[in-house]
Design an enzyme around this catalytic site. Structure first.
Site, PDB file in Angstrom:
ATOM      1  N   GLN A   1     -45.254 -10.849 -42.079  1.00 29.22           N
ATOM      2  CA  GLN A   1     -44.007 -11.012 -41.334  1.00 29.22           C
ATOM      3  C   GLN A   1     -44.111 -10.457 -39.915  1.00 29.22           C
ATOM      4  O   GLN A   1     -43.383 -10.895 -39.023  1.00 29.22           O
ATOM      5  CB  GLN A   1     -42.862 -10.320 -42.073  1.00 29.22           C
ATOM      6  CG  GLN A   1     -41.508 -10.459 -41.372  1.00 29.22           C
ATOM      7  CD  GLN A   1     -40.466  -9.537 -41.953  1.00 29.22           C
ATOM      8  OE1 GLN A   1     -40.223  -9.561 -43.154  1.00 29.22           O
ATOM      9  NE2 GLN A   1     -39.846  -8.708 -41.110  1.00 29.22           N
TER      10      GLN A   1
ATOM     11  N   LEU B   1     -48.455  -1.922 -38.896  1.00 31.04           N
ATOM     12  CA  LEU B   1     -49.911  -1.956 -38.902  1.00 31.04           C
ATOM     13  C   LEU B   1     -50.409  -3.154 -38.098  1.00 31.04           C
ATOM     14  O   LEU B   1     -49.895  -4.258 -38.217  1.00 31.04           O
ATOM     15  CB  LEU B   1     -50.436  -2.035 -40.335  1.00 31.04           C
ATOM     16  CG  LEU B   1     -50.260  -0.787 -41.193  1.00 31.04           C
ATOM     17  CD1 LEU B   1     -50.840  -1.017 -42.582  1.00 31.04           C
ATOM     18  CD2 LEU B   1     -50.938   0.415 -40.547  1.00 31.04           C
TER      19      LEU B   1
ATOM     20  N   HIS C   1     -53.307  -6.503 -44.229  1.00 30.67           N
ATOM     21  CA  HIS C   1     -54.124  -7.606 -44.752  1.00 30.67           C
ATOM     22  C   HIS C   1     -54.326  -7.470 -46.262  1.00 30.67           C
ATOM     23  O   HIS C   1     -54.269  -8.464 -47.003  1.00 30.67           O
ATOM     24  CB  HIS C   1     -55.493  -7.621 -44.072  1.00 30.67           C
ATOM     25  CG  HIS C   1     -55.455  -7.852 -42.607  1.00 30.67           C
ATOM     26  ND1 HIS C   1     -55.799  -6.887 -41.691  1.00 30.67           N
ATOM     27  CD2 HIS C   1     -55.114  -8.955 -41.878  1.00 30.67           C
ATOM     28  CE1 HIS C   1     -55.684  -7.378 -40.468  1.00 30.67           C
ATOM     29  NE2 HIS C   1     -55.269  -8.624 -40.551  1.00 30.67           N
TER      30      HIS C   1
ATOM     31  N   GLU D   1     -54.272  -2.180 -44.161  1.00 33.55           N
ATOM     32  CA  GLU D   1     -53.478  -2.267 -45.382  1.00 33.55           C
ATOM     33  C   GLU D   1     -52.552  -3.477 -45.380  1.00 33.55           C
ATOM     34  O   GLU D   1     -52.218  -4.018 -46.437  1.00 33.55           O
ATOM     35  CB  GLU D   1     -52.667  -0.984 -45.564  1.00 33.55           C
ATOM     36  CG  GLU D   1     -52.040  -0.825 -46.931  1.00 33.55           C
ATOM     37  CD  GLU D   1     -53.070  -0.802 -48.066  1.00 33.55           C
ATOM     38  OE1 GLU D   1     -52.759  -1.374 -49.136  1.00 33.55           O
ATOM     39  OE2 GLU D   1     -54.159  -0.238 -47.881  1.00 33.55           O
TER      40      GLU D   1
ATOM     41  N   ASP E   1     -46.094 -11.074 -37.687  1.00 35.31           N
ATOM     42  CA  ASP E   1     -46.307 -12.239 -36.827  1.00 35.31           C
ATOM     43  C   ASP E   1     -45.253 -13.299 -37.167  1.00 35.31           C
ATOM     44  O   ASP E   1     -45.567 -14.406 -37.603  1.00 35.31           O
ATOM     45  CB  ASP E   1     -47.719 -12.781 -37.029  1.00 35.31           C
ATOM     46  CG  ASP E   1     -48.771 -11.760 -36.633  1.00 35.31           C
ATOM     47  OD1 ASP E   1     -48.815 -11.384 -35.454  1.00 35.31           O
ATOM     48  OD2 ASP E   1     -49.532 -11.324 -37.512  1.00 35.31           O
TER      49      ASP E   1
ATOM     50  N   MET F   1     -58.330 -12.331 -38.602  1.00 37.77           N
ATOM     51  CA  MET F   1     -59.325 -12.178 -37.543  1.00 37.77           C
ATOM     52  C   MET F   1     -60.139 -10.909 -37.762  1.00 37.77           C
ATOM     53  O   MET F   1     -60.810 -10.421 -36.845  1.00 37.77           O
ATOM     54  CB  MET F   1     -58.666 -12.168 -36.167  1.00 37.77           C
ATOM     55  CG  MET F   1     -58.040 -13.500 -35.805  1.00 37.77           C
ATOM     56  SD  MET F   1     -57.924 -13.830 -34.011  1.00 37.77           S
ATOM     57  CE  MET F   1     -56.902 -12.472 -33.487  1.00 37.77           C
TER      58      MET F   1
END
EC number: 6.3.2.1
Length: 283
Positions: free
Chosen positions: A148, A184, A37, A35, A150, A30
């Site tokens: 992880q 993060l 991502h 970092e 999520d 989104m």
């Protein structure tokens, strides 16, 4: 790097890569990249030939009183980060491209979507699996990469891919953290300096329970109590649950299978989630 905004153009470009026998990796986001991502991008680049990153703030996964309007956005920064990370394609559709007029078909998740986040955000995972399903159909990747942090989302998406016979490998990449342990998250930017200090209680509690687990503790209530003892600085603990890593059902009184200790809490007005995996061999 190409930036593409329409489904038709993306399908054309990906089809060309497939004709060249390229393996396609996909990182759905989104935006407001960090970092974590970029670690997913790194994993994709290591395992595939062409990495596609989607940047789309999905309105279908936000409830009526949630932070859709204030969710952080900085598309030019995201583009630059993707370019520097070696992303081949950024797919950045607008809402109308994904949910055109008269759109009315949704994917309905099952039992994995009901506990934890699903209990407090009842339509959240319906929105998640709908948009991820659409993106999977648009990109048609060989492999898709998720973080992880999520954990429940990863389980729900993996179940969807299996149940709908999607020929896509779902890879979960370990949570990336700040040096002090804070997971993060794009939402971290909403935290004041004082709130950020208090937010560290979440990872500290999870780590304390994980340390006790490594020392041999298997009692579920004891592990939860150890984590909860650190969480008195958050403003509202939404849930702290120890669940079977596969079924997401609450763990038995004594752990016998790999489990996940998962938490969601508000610090100020910012909702944060985190988890740790407690690994056990499955009988």
């Amino acid at each position: 790097m190409q930036t593409i905004t329409t489904v038709a153009e993306l399908r054309h470009v990906v089809a060309r890569a497939r004709r060249a026998d390229k393996r396609i990796g996909f990182v759905p986001t989104m935006g407001y990249l960090h970092e974590g991502h970029l670690t997913l991008v790194e994993a994709s680049r290591a395992q595939t030939d062409v990495t596609v990153v989607s940047i789309f703030v999905n309105p279908a996964q936000f409830g009526p009183n949630e932070d859709l309007s204030t969710y952080p956005r900085d598309f030019l920064r995201d583009q630059e980060l993707c370019r520097d990370a070696g992303v081949a394609i950024v797919f950045a559709p607008d809402v109308q491209e994904i949910y055109p007029t008269q759109f009315e078909t949704f994917v309905e998740p099952g039992e994995l979507a009901k506990p934890m986040c699903g209990a407090f955000r009842p339509d959240h995972f319906r929105g998640v699996v709908t948009v991820v399903g659409k993106l999977f159909n648009i990109v048609q990747p060989d492999v898709a990469f998720f973080g992880q942090k999520d954990f429940q989302q990863c389980a729900v998406v993996r179940r969807m891919a299996i149940d709908l016979n999607l020929p896509i490998e779902i890879v979960t990449v370990q949570t990336v953290r700040e040096p002090d342990g804070l997971a993060l998250s794009s939402r971290n930017r909403h935290l004041s300096e004082e709130e950020r200090r208090r937010a560290l209680a979440i990872s500290r509690g999870l780590f304390a329970a994980a340390d006790k687990f490594r020392s041999g503790e298997r009692d579920v209530e004891q592990l939860i109590a150890i984590a909860k003892a650190h969480l008195n600085t958050v403003d509202r603990l939404q849930y702290l649950e120890l669940v079977d890593a596969d079924t997401l059902k609450r763990a038995e009184s004594s752990l016998r299978r790999t489990a996940a200790l998962c938490a969601a809490a508000y610090v100020g007005s910012t909702r944060l989630i985190d988890n740790v995996i407690l690994p056990l061999s499955t009988p």
